[in-house]
Design an enzyme around this catalytic site. Sequence first.
Site, PDB file in Angstrom:
ATOM      1  N   HIS A   1      19.483   9.297  37.668  1.00  0.00           N
ATOM      2  CA  HIS A   1      20.740  10.035  37.620  1.00  0.00           C
ATOM      3  C   HIS A   1      20.879  10.892  38.884  1.00  0.00           C
ATOM      4  CE1 HIS A   1      24.148  11.469  35.203  1.00  0.00           C
ATOM      5  NE2 HIS A   1      23.988  12.599  35.867  1.00  0.00           N
TER       6      HIS A   1
ATOM      7  N   SER B   1      28.860  11.033  36.889  1.00  0.00           N
ATOM      8  CA  SER B   1      28.327  11.846  35.801  1.00  0.00           C
ATOM      9  C   SER B   1      29.466  12.475  34.991  1.00  0.00           C
ATOM     10  CB  SER B   1      27.377  12.899  36.377  1.00  0.00           C
ATOM     11  OG  SER B   1      26.610  13.507  35.372  1.00  0.00           O
TER      12      SER B   1
ATOM     13  N   ASP C   1      17.632   6.706  33.259  1.00  0.00           N
ATOM     14  CA  ASP C   1      18.615   7.752  32.992  1.00  0.00           C
ATOM     15  C   ASP C   1      18.925   7.718  31.496  1.00  0.00           C
ATOM     16  OD1 ASP C   1      20.893   9.376  32.805  1.00  0.00           O
ATOM     17  OD2 ASP C   1      22.039   8.302  34.316  1.00  0.00           O
TER      18      ASP C   1
END
Length: 313
Positions: free
Chosen positions: A281, A155, A251
């Site tokens: 995610h 991320s 996502d």
Amino acid sequence: MTQFDLDAGVRDFIKRTDSFSKGLGIDATTAEVREAYMRMCAAFALPHPKGLRARDGILHAEGPTRELRVRSFATPDAIPGRAVLFLHGGGFVVGGLDSHDSICADLAAGAEVAVIALDYRLSPEHAYPAALDDAEAAYDDLLDSHQHVILVGDSAGATLAAALSLRLRRKGKPMPWAQVLIYPMLHPDFRRAIGGPKEQAPLLPAASLSLYVGAYLGGKPTVTTDPEVAPLAAQDFAGMPPTAIFAADIDPLAEDAHDYCAALRDCGVPVTLHPGHGLVHGYLRGRAMSETVAEAFSVIVSRLRDFAHGGQP
């Protein structure tokens, strides 16, 4: 959640993750958000593999107030001369050494390579480029003691890893041996998924991206031309290290991974993309709850092992 094709384990993972944010309203303080996040991370933590050694330490980087906290993970059979610099996710706002502890432990044991996790400075207290500066300083320090350094992040940490590679190229510094990017945020328009089919994807609604990036940029607009904030703003990707990208297809950031893969490939950079079918995610934490996640995690470990032992993606 019902509009997406999810296996039972992923659905349970989403439900359990969401339970930790119940009661947090839009007026929640940063401290409250961080506390809830750390409770969630602790709930998903797994025991360290047998034989793995974890040790906290300090990297002494150049400049004022530059003692960087790190945690190293290694097994006795870790390949010598190479190390992973791990940059954790959390939207540049939450996370630290404890949030990704068991993830780093499993990566180190599975890939047979030392993993050094960095406790970089967080927003909004420390806006851009503080986190990237810390990542660069840690990379420089590790390169002094290791022949090659592999960048790994998830991320926001994957964003930092890709941005660091661009910064190192710009400065003419030695490049990473490879980079492994897990559901990265890379596009210069952080609002582009709003109105799209993944706008309300579980665990990361598209609208939240602007909030995280706003904190990271000190409240500045959420469209940028700076490639060291949003790597896909770069005009040229020649010279980037061999790369393995792991998306989650459910996502709002999924398209970023595909676009970055295409951009690297167009410039002749060795790259592979794992599209993450049926994944959301933050899925790394669900590797003990879902076969789909466990299989994806095993591919991450395999790619990292290939890099650590000299292979191409």
